[in-house]
Scaffold this motif. Structure first.
Motif, PDB file in Angstrom:
ATOM      1  N   TYR A 120     -45.373 -55.383  39.084  1.00 46.03           N
ATOM      2  CA  TYR A 120     -44.517 -54.240  39.406  1.00 46.03           C
ATOM      3  C   TYR A 120     -44.856 -53.551  40.737  1.00 46.03           C
ATOM      4  O   TYR A 120     -43.956 -53.064  41.418  1.00 46.03           O
ATOM      5  CB  TYR A 120     -44.584 -53.209  38.278  1.00 46.03           C
ATOM      6  N   ILE A 121     -46.143 -53.508  41.093  1.00 46.12           N
ATOM      7  CA  ILE A 121     -46.533 -52.812  42.327  1.00 46.12           C
ATOM      8  C   ILE A 121     -46.388 -53.729  43.524  1.00 46.12           C
ATOM      9  O   ILE A 121     -45.715 -53.399  44.514  1.00 46.12           O
ATOM     10  CB  ILE A 121     -47.971 -52.272  42.223  1.00 46.12           C
ATOM     11  N   ASP A 122     -46.990 -54.909  43.445  1.00 41.82           N
ATOM     12  CA  ASP A 122     -46.947 -55.846  44.573  1.00 41.82           C
ATOM     13  C   ASP A 122     -45.538 -56.379  44.826  1.00 41.82           C
ATOM     14  O   ASP A 122     -45.239 -56.855  45.935  1.00 41.82           O
ATOM     15  CB  ASP A 122     -47.898 -57.017  44.329  1.00 41.82           C
ATOM     16  N   THR A 123     -44.668 -56.310  43.817  1.00 46.40           N
ATOM     17  CA  THR A 123     -43.279 -56.763  43.969  1.00 46.40           C
ATOM     18  C   THR A 123     -42.353 -55.621  44.391  1.00 46.40           C
ATOM     19  O   THR A 123     -41.132 -55.814  44.461  1.00 46.40           O
ATOM     20  CB  THR A 123     -42.772 -57.359  42.645  1.00 46.40           C
ATOM     21  N   ASP A 124     -42.935 -54.446  44.647  1.00 47.66           N
ATOM     22  CA  ASP A 124     -42.189 -53.274  45.123  1.00 47.66           C
ATOM     23  C   ASP A 124     -41.155 -52.766  44.126  1.00 47.66           C
ATOM     24  O   ASP A 124     -40.193 -52.086  44.501  1.00 47.66           O
ATOM     25  CB  ASP A 124     -41.498 -53.568  46.457  1.00 47.66           C
ATOM     26  N   LYS A 125     -41.365 -53.036  42.846  1.00 50.81           N
ATOM     27  CA  LYS A 125     -40.446 -52.512  41.841  1.00 50.81           C
ATOM     28  C   LYS A 125     -40.693 -51.038  41.567  1.00 50.81           C
ATOM     29  O   LYS A 125     -39.768 -50.307  41.171  1.00 50.81           O
ATOM     30  CB  LYS A 125     -40.569 -53.307  40.537  1.00 50.81           C
ATOM     31  N   ILE A 126     -41.961 -50.592  41.728  1.00 51.99           N
ATOM     32  CA  ILE A 126     -42.307 -49.211  41.419  1.00 51.99           C
ATOM     33  C   ILE A 126     -43.179 -48.630  42.527  1.00 51.99           C
ATOM     34  O   ILE A 126     -43.753 -49.362  43.339  1.00 51.99           O
ATOM     35  CB  ILE A 126     -43.060 -49.080  40.080  1.00 51.99           C
ATOM     36  N   GLU A 127     -43.255 -47.313  42.537  1.00 52.67           N
ATOM     37  CA  GLU A 127     -44.288 -46.624  43.310  1.00 52.67           C
ATOM     38  C   GLU A 127     -45.377 -46.209  42.339  1.00 52.67           C
ATOM     39  O   GLU A 127     -45.093 -45.624  41.282  1.00 52.67           O
ATOM     40  CB  GLU A 127     -43.730 -45.386  44.004  1.00 52.67           C
ATOM     41  N   PHE A 128     -46.622 -46.500  42.684  1.00 48.78           N
ATOM     42  CA  PHE A 128     -47.764 -46.161  41.840  1.00 48.78           C
ATOM     43  C   PHE A 128     -48.609 -45.113  42.545  1.00 48.78           C
ATOM     44  O   PHE A 128     -48.974 -45.265  43.708  1.00 48.78           O
ATOM     45  CB  PHE A 128     -48.607 -47.405  41.561  1.00 48.78           C
ATOM     46  N   VAL A 129     -48.901 -44.043  41.823  1.00 47.57           N
ATOM     47  CA  VAL A 129     -49.698 -42.933  42.354  1.00 47.57           C
ATOM     48  C   VAL A 129     -50.944 -42.788  41.493  1.00 47.57           C
ATOM     49  O   VAL A 129     -50.849 -42.759  40.258  1.00 47.57           O
ATOM     50  CB  VAL A 129     -48.899 -41.610  42.343  1.00 47.57           C
ATOM     51  N   TYR A 130     -52.106 -42.703  42.133  1.00 47.00           N
ATOM     52  CA  TYR A 130     -53.367 -42.523  41.400  1.00 47.00           C
ATOM     53  C   TYR A 130     -53.885 -41.108  41.635  1.00 47.00           C
ATOM     54  O   TYR A 130     -54.094 -40.703  42.782  1.00 47.00           O
ATOM     55  CB  TYR A 130     -54.409 -43.537  41.867  1.00 47.00           C
ATOM     56  N   ARG A 131     -54.107 -40.367  40.539  1.00 45.91           N
ATOM     57  CA  ARG A 131     -54.640 -39.011  40.630  1.00 45.91           C
ATOM     58  C   ARG A 131     -55.910 -38.898  39.788  1.00 45.91           C
ATOM     59  O   ARG A 131     -55.922 -39.246  38.602  1.00 45.91           O
ATOM     60  CB  ARG A 131     -53.612 -37.975  40.157  1.00 45.91           C
ATOM     61  N   GLU A 132     -56.961 -38.371  40.404  1.00 46.55           N
ATOM     62  CA  GLU A 132     -58.246 -38.267  39.753  1.00 46.55           C
ATOM     63  C   GLU A 132     -58.310 -37.084  38.794  1.00 46.55           C
ATOM     64  O   GLU A 132     -57.733 -36.028  39.031  1.00 46.55           O
ATOM     65  CB  GLU A 132     -59.366 -38.120  40.785  1.00 46.55           C
ATOM     66  N   VAL A 133     -59.051 -37.293  37.699  1.00 45.75           N
ATOM     67  CA  VAL A 133     -59.374 -36.248  36.729  1.00 45.75           C
ATOM     68  C   VAL A 133     -60.883 -36.047  36.779  1.00 45.75           C
ATOM     69  O   VAL A 133     -61.642 -37.014  36.888  1.00 45.75           O
ATOM     70  CB  VAL A 133     -58.927 -36.655  35.309  1.00 45.75           C
ATOM     71  N   TYR A 134     -61.330 -34.791  36.668  1.00 46.06           N
ATOM     72  CA  TYR A 134     -62.761 -34.499  36.809  1.00 46.06           C
ATOM     73  C   TYR A 134     -63.330 -33.961  35.502  1.00 46.06           C
ATOM     74  O   TYR A 134     -63.175 -32.795  35.167  1.00 46.06           O
ATOM     75  CB  TYR A 134     -62.980 -33.495  37.951  1.00 46.06           C
ATOM     76  N   PHE A 135     -63.995 -34.832  34.760  1.00 42.65           N
ATOM     77  CA  PHE A 135     -64.722 -34.422  33.565  1.00 42.65           C
ATOM     78  C   PHE A 135     -66.069 -33.790  33.929  1.00 42.65           C
ATOM     79  O   PHE A 135     -66.594 -32.971  33.202  1.00 42.65           O
ATOM     80  CB  PHE A 135     -65.025 -35.635  32.672  1.00 42.65           C
ATOM     81  N   ASP A 136     -66.630 -34.246  35.023  1.00 40.93           N
ATOM     82  CA  ASP A 136     -68.021 -33.933  35.340  1.00 40.93           C
ATOM     83  C   ASP A 136     -68.238 -34.094  36.838  1.00 40.93           C
ATOM     84  O   ASP A 136     -67.376 -34.597  37.551  1.00 40.93           O
ATOM     85  CB  ASP A 136     -68.967 -34.868  34.567  1.00 40.93           C
ATOM     86  N   ARG A 137     -69.382 -33.676  37.307  1.00 45.61           N
ATOM     87  CA  ARG A 137     -69.669 -33.767  38.735  1.00 45.61           C
ATOM     88  C   ARG A 137     -69.742 -35.212  39.242  1.00 45.61           C
ATOM     89  O   ARG A 137     -69.237 -35.496  40.329  1.00 45.61           O
ATOM     90  CB  ARG A 137     -70.949 -32.986  39.056  1.00 45.61           C
ATOM     91  N   PRO A 138     -70.350 -36.139  38.518  1.00 50.99           N
ATOM     92  CA  PRO A 138     -70.340 -37.519  39.005  1.00 50.99           C
ATOM     93  C   PRO A 138     -68.929 -38.057  39.237  1.00 50.99           C
ATOM     94  O   PRO A 138     -68.704 -38.833  40.162  1.00 50.99           O
ATOM     95  CB  PRO A 138     -71.076 -38.289  37.900  1.00 50.99           C
ATOM     96  N   GLY A 139     -67.987 -37.669  38.382  1.00 53.03           N
ATOM     97  CA  GLY A 139     -66.611 -38.096  38.588  1.00 53.03           C
ATOM     98  C   GLY A 139     -66.037 -37.546  39.881  1.00 53.03           C
ATOM     99  O   GLY A 139     -65.278 -38.228  40.587  1.00 53.03           O
ATOM    100  N   LEU A 140     -66.395 -36.315  40.206  1.00 53.10           N
ATOM    101  CA  LEU A 140     -65.957 -35.717  41.467  1.00 53.10           C
ATOM    102  C   LEU A 140     -66.626 -36.408  42.651  1.00 53.10           C
ATOM    103  O   LEU A 140     -65.985 -36.707  43.655  1.00 53.10           O
ATOM    104  CB  LEU A 140     -66.269 -34.225  41.482  1.00 53.10           C
ATOM    105  N   TRP A 141     -67.916 -36.655  42.531  1.00 51.16           N
ATOM    106  CA  TRP A 141     -68.631 -37.344  43.621  1.00 51.16           C
ATOM    107  C   TRP A 141     -67.992 -38.700  43.889  1.00 51.16           C
ATOM    108  O   TRP A 141     -67.797 -39.092  45.037  1.00 51.16           O
ATOM    109  CB  TRP A 141     -70.100 -37.537  43.267  1.00 51.16           C
ATOM    110  N   ALA A 142     -67.679 -39.433  42.811  1.00 49.80           N
ATOM    111  CA  ALA A 142     -67.061 -40.750  42.964  1.00 49.80           C
ATOM    112  C   ALA A 142     -65.723 -40.628  43.686  1.00 49.80           C
ATOM    113  O   ALA A 142     -65.389 -41.447  44.553  1.00 49.80           O
ATOM    114  CB  ALA A 142     -66.877 -41.410  41.602  1.00 49.80           C
ATOM    115  N   SER A 143     -64.963 -39.608  43.337  1.00 55.32           N
ATOM    116  CA  SER A 143     -63.682 -39.377  43.998  1.00 55.32           C
ATOM    117  C   SER A 143     -63.863 -39.112  45.478  1.00 55.32           C
ATOM    118  O   SER A 143     -63.121 -39.631  46.326  1.00 55.32           O
ATOM    119  CB  SER A 143     -62.969 -38.193  43.331  1.00 55.32           C
TER     120      SER A 143
END
Length: 227
Positions: free
Chosen positions: A96-119
């Motif tokens: 679906y993404i590589d064939t341009d059928k859809i637009e894909f958006v990734y949004r980060e969620v922050y449970f903890d500080r390591p998750g934020l650091w990774a972002s």
């Protein structure tokens, strides 16, 4: 929605010490951090008041003009998100993404500080490197999330270096307090707007869904696409 981590920017990435809180139960439920957030609310408000204005880039793949948009909300420390990216996302991307059928958006969620650091490490490479670093973070999640806060930060630096970033770039990204505060505020606003309470969650043309199999995902997308 309750503010989840208002003190993150106030304590911005003190990666050399052990005083940072690390949520040892980085699971799929967003809500348990609410009590911790309330304790630090006053400190977070002070940091927010003094933070600079920072623009957050929306990270996207696929066709920006597609009739179907998929937004994923995920945490880099969430095992369920890692499983989705290992078992479902490759087929979703190929079909679906590589064939341009859809637009894909990734949004980060922050449970903890390591998750934020990774972002912040993922975003440190800009739009061109972001999704490659995302893959590295999920592929190696079981390794980099282990240890004390300073060890986790070092692990994330190692991933950044493998992605082509140097220590100076990583230092600048991981100590950007204004960016940290704005990322948290950006997440809270988006999560409230879309009713996000767990990860991974997906918003498909404005409707929110919980985690699902590829078969269920493709069924929804095919219906939206009229296929």
């Amino acid at each position: 929605m309750t503010r989840l981590l208002p003190a993150i920017a106030a304590t911005t990435l003190l990666i050399g010490g052990g005083a940072l809180y690390l949520n040892s139960q980085a699971g799929s439920d967003v809500l348990p951090l609410a009590a911790q957030a309330q304790e630090a609310d006053a400190q977070g408000d002070q940091a927010e008041a003094g933070a600079e204005s920072v623009e957050i880039t929306e990270m996207t793949m696929g066709n920006p003009d597609a009739d179907v948009q998929v937004i994923e909300y995920a945490s880099f420390t969430c095992p369920h998100c890692q499983s989705f990216h290992e078992t479902v996302f490759p087929d979703l991307k190929a079909d679906y993404i590589d064939t341009d059928k859809i637009e894909f958006v990734y949004r980060e969620v922050y449970f903890d500080r390591p998750g934020l650091w990774a972002s912040m490490v993922a975003r440190c490479g800009g739009e061109m490197r972001f999704f490659g670093i995302v893959d590295m973070l999920y592929d190696n999640q079981r390794d980099w999330v282990q240890g004390e806060p300073a060890e986790i930060a070092d692990n994330l630096r190692g991933i950044g270096r493998k992605a082509g970033l140097n220590n100076e770039q990583l230092d600048a990204c991981l100590t950007d307090g204004a960016k940290a505060q704005e990322l948290v505020s950006w997440f809270e606003q988006n999560a409230e707007e879309n009713g996000i309470e767990s990860t991974p969650s997906f918003v498909i043309n404005g409707e929110t869904y919980s985690n699902m199999s590829y078969e269920d995902f493709s069924g929804i997308l095919d219906e939206q696409l009229g296929e």
